[in-house]
Motif scaffolding. Structure first.
Motif, PDB file in Angstrom:
ATOM      1  N   LEU A 127      -9.896  -0.298   0.761  1.00 31.15           N
ATOM      2  CA  LEU A 127      -9.135  -1.520   0.495  1.00 31.15           C
ATOM      3  C   LEU A 127      -8.462  -1.402  -0.866  1.00 31.15           C
ATOM      4  O   LEU A 127      -8.956  -0.710  -1.751  1.00 31.15           O
ATOM      5  N   ARG A 128      -7.354  -2.113  -0.972  1.00 31.01           N
ATOM      6  CA  ARG A 128      -6.647  -2.068  -2.258  1.00 31.01           C
ATOM      7  C   ARG A 128      -7.278  -3.036  -3.244  1.00 31.01           C
ATOM      8  O   ARG A 128      -8.055  -3.902  -2.859  1.00 31.01           O
ATOM      9  N   ARG A 129      -6.886  -2.904  -4.484  1.00 25.91           N
ATOM     10  CA  ARG A 129      -7.377  -3.821  -5.515  1.00 25.91           C
ATOM     11  C   ARG A 129      -6.902  -5.227  -5.166  1.00 25.91           C
ATOM     12  O   ARG A 129      -5.754  -5.411  -4.769  1.00 25.91           O
ATOM     13  N   GLY A 130      -7.788  -6.186  -5.253  1.00 27.59           N
ATOM     14  CA  GLY A 130      -7.395  -7.553  -4.926  1.00 27.59           C
ATOM     15  C   GLY A 130      -7.762  -7.936  -3.504  1.00 27.59           C
ATOM     16  O   GLY A 130      -7.712  -9.100  -3.153  1.00 27.59           O
ATOM     17  N   GLU A 131      -8.153  -6.941  -2.678  1.00 29.41           N
ATOM     18  CA  GLU A 131      -8.565  -7.263  -1.314  1.00 29.41           C
ATOM     19  C   GLU A 131     -10.086  -7.423  -1.258  1.00 29.41           C
ATOM     20  O   GLU A 131     -10.794  -6.916  -2.122  1.00 29.41           O
TER      21      GLU A 131
END
Lengths: 49, 381
Positions: free
Chosen positions: B252-256
């Motif tokens: 997952l990306r940062r913020g997810e």
């Protein structure tokens, strides 16, 4: 990470639910786009070859 | 079609298909397809028969048992009886040294084995090998002798770090293997340490974040473990690293948010805080007593309400930064007040008695989040 500064627990959880809904939507869009482009590429190749 | 992934209870590695060994311990040869592309075998079987994938796997396990073969993981670790017939859930207790993880595990398992989940129709049994380790390493100290469990080595962990306790939970249509392991928070500081000691945190299904009063400057003076190295800086660093690890394990990306992971945050040693003016003592109690008169849905609603008050209480004790990290980095956490022993340790180094308070609540929440128990009442409103 998302900003939850100054939020109460309930507000932060509602914020998380919204974020999760957006994440699911984006994931679904990505999947549809992938299927679309792969199918288009296959059809293109079939027509050209 | 859902392909199952198993987790080896000895090394916590993921694998798709168990191998089998005969009575002499010699591995039984399997086909190339089964070794390298198990999904092809599963797909072929599900197309050929009308049975579901799950039944096909069970039939395979039963046929192997009838031939006197025992299942092992690809690394050769033996699997407990019936292990491959149930889905596996890994529950990591993450907390810094001195936060009370081992004590909490002991109290939790003791309570579960006494049948605390029976009113919900859930039976709990323990794998034979885990049962003897639990008895010798944990139960004998805390429950029988009522003394403190020896501290876990800060970085390398102890036996339960690499070899989790294996519990079998059965109820209604579903049954699962619950692997409980101890993940020292110090191991989360550096990526190299995570890879060496805690790689399984990347794909854990549930996390119980264990925080002691020491993690909050306003409550520090109440913790008996004064020489402990647990402090606010380590706690925030641990939570931040934990959310990164969970996210990275799922690409997952940062913020997810990793919504598949269930998280419960426990404030241990809560019996020391009962005397404080603004302590939300109405939420410091046993879930099993509450369930005698109320439904599970009402319990989860109470936990949601309680989480609100506990977060406000901890924010006031200079825990604003830590709370913000938890609420923004970990998916759908709930907050619980727990005392694994119920009392302070006496001058002679022994507890007067062991009266656990609130140890089952976090587990019930986690079981609901992973779909083993109904989760009505747990959604934010």
């Amino acid at each position: 990470m998302t900003s939850t500064g100054g939020m109460t627990f309930t507000q932060a959880m509602l914020h998380q639910e919204q974020q999760i809904r957006r994440q699911r939507y984006r994931r679904k869009l990505r999947r549809i786009a992938t299927v679309f482009f792969v199918t288009a590429a296959l059809v293109f190749l079939a027509l050209v070859l | 079609m859902r392909l199952r992934r198993y987790v080896c209870p000895s090394g916590l590695e993921l694998f798709r298909v168990p191998r089998y060994v005969n009575a002499e311990g010699t591995p039984v040869q399997v086909s190339w397809a089964e070794r390298h592309a198990p999904w092809m075998v599963t797909l072929g079987e599900s197309l050929r028969s009308t049975d579901s994938v799950v039944r096909s796997r069970e039939a395979r396990a039963a046929a192997a048992a009838a031939q006197g073969l025992s299942p092992v993981c690809p690394a050769g670790h033996p699997l407990p009886d019936g292990y491959t017939e149930r889905r596996t859930v890994t529950l990591g207790l993450v907390g810094l040294t001195g936060s009370g993880k081992s004590t909490l595990i002991t109290s939790l398992v003791e309570t579960l084995l006494r049948g605390v989940l029976a009113p919900l129709g859930v039976t709990v049994t323990m794998d034979e090998e885990s049962a003897s380790r639990y008895q010798v390493d944990l139960r004998r100290h805390l429950i029988v002798d009522r003394e403190r469990i020896p501290p876990t080595y800060v970085l390398t962990g102890n036996d339960i770090t690499k070899h989790p306790l294996v519990l079998r939970l059965g109820g209604g249509q579903d049954s699962l293997n619950l692997l409980i392991y101890d993940a020292s928070g110090e191991q989360l500081y550096r990526r190299r340490d995570i890879a060496e000691f805690n790689p399984y945190l990347y794909h854990t299904s549930a996390i119980m974040l264990v925080l002691s009063p020491n993690a909050f400057p306003g409550l520090e003076h109440l913790d008996d473990d004064t020489q402990s190295e647990v402090g606010i800086a380590q706690a925030t660093q641990m939570v931040s690293a934990l959310s990164d690890v969970v996210r990275r394990g799922r690409r997952l990306r940062r913020g997810e948010l990793a919504e598949e992971v269930a998280v419960a945050v426990t404030l241990t040693k809560a019996d020391k805080l009962v005397g404080m003016d603004d302590f939300p003592s109405q939420y410091f109690g046993d879930a099993e007593r509450f369930l005698l008169e109320h439904s599970l849905e009402e319990l989860f609603e109470l936990i949601q309400e309680g989480s609100d008050d506990i977060v406000e209480f901890l924010k006031k004790e200079d825990g604003e930064n830590l709370m913000m990290l938890i609420l923004s980095g970990l998916p759908r956490p709930t907050f619980h007040l727990v005392s694994a022993t119920g009392h302070d340790v006496a001058m002679d180094g022994h507890y007067p008695s062991i009266d656990q308070v609130g140890v089952v609540g976090p587990l019930l929440t986690l079981l609901a989040r992973i779909g083993f128990l109904p989760s009505e009442g747990l959604m934010a409103r």
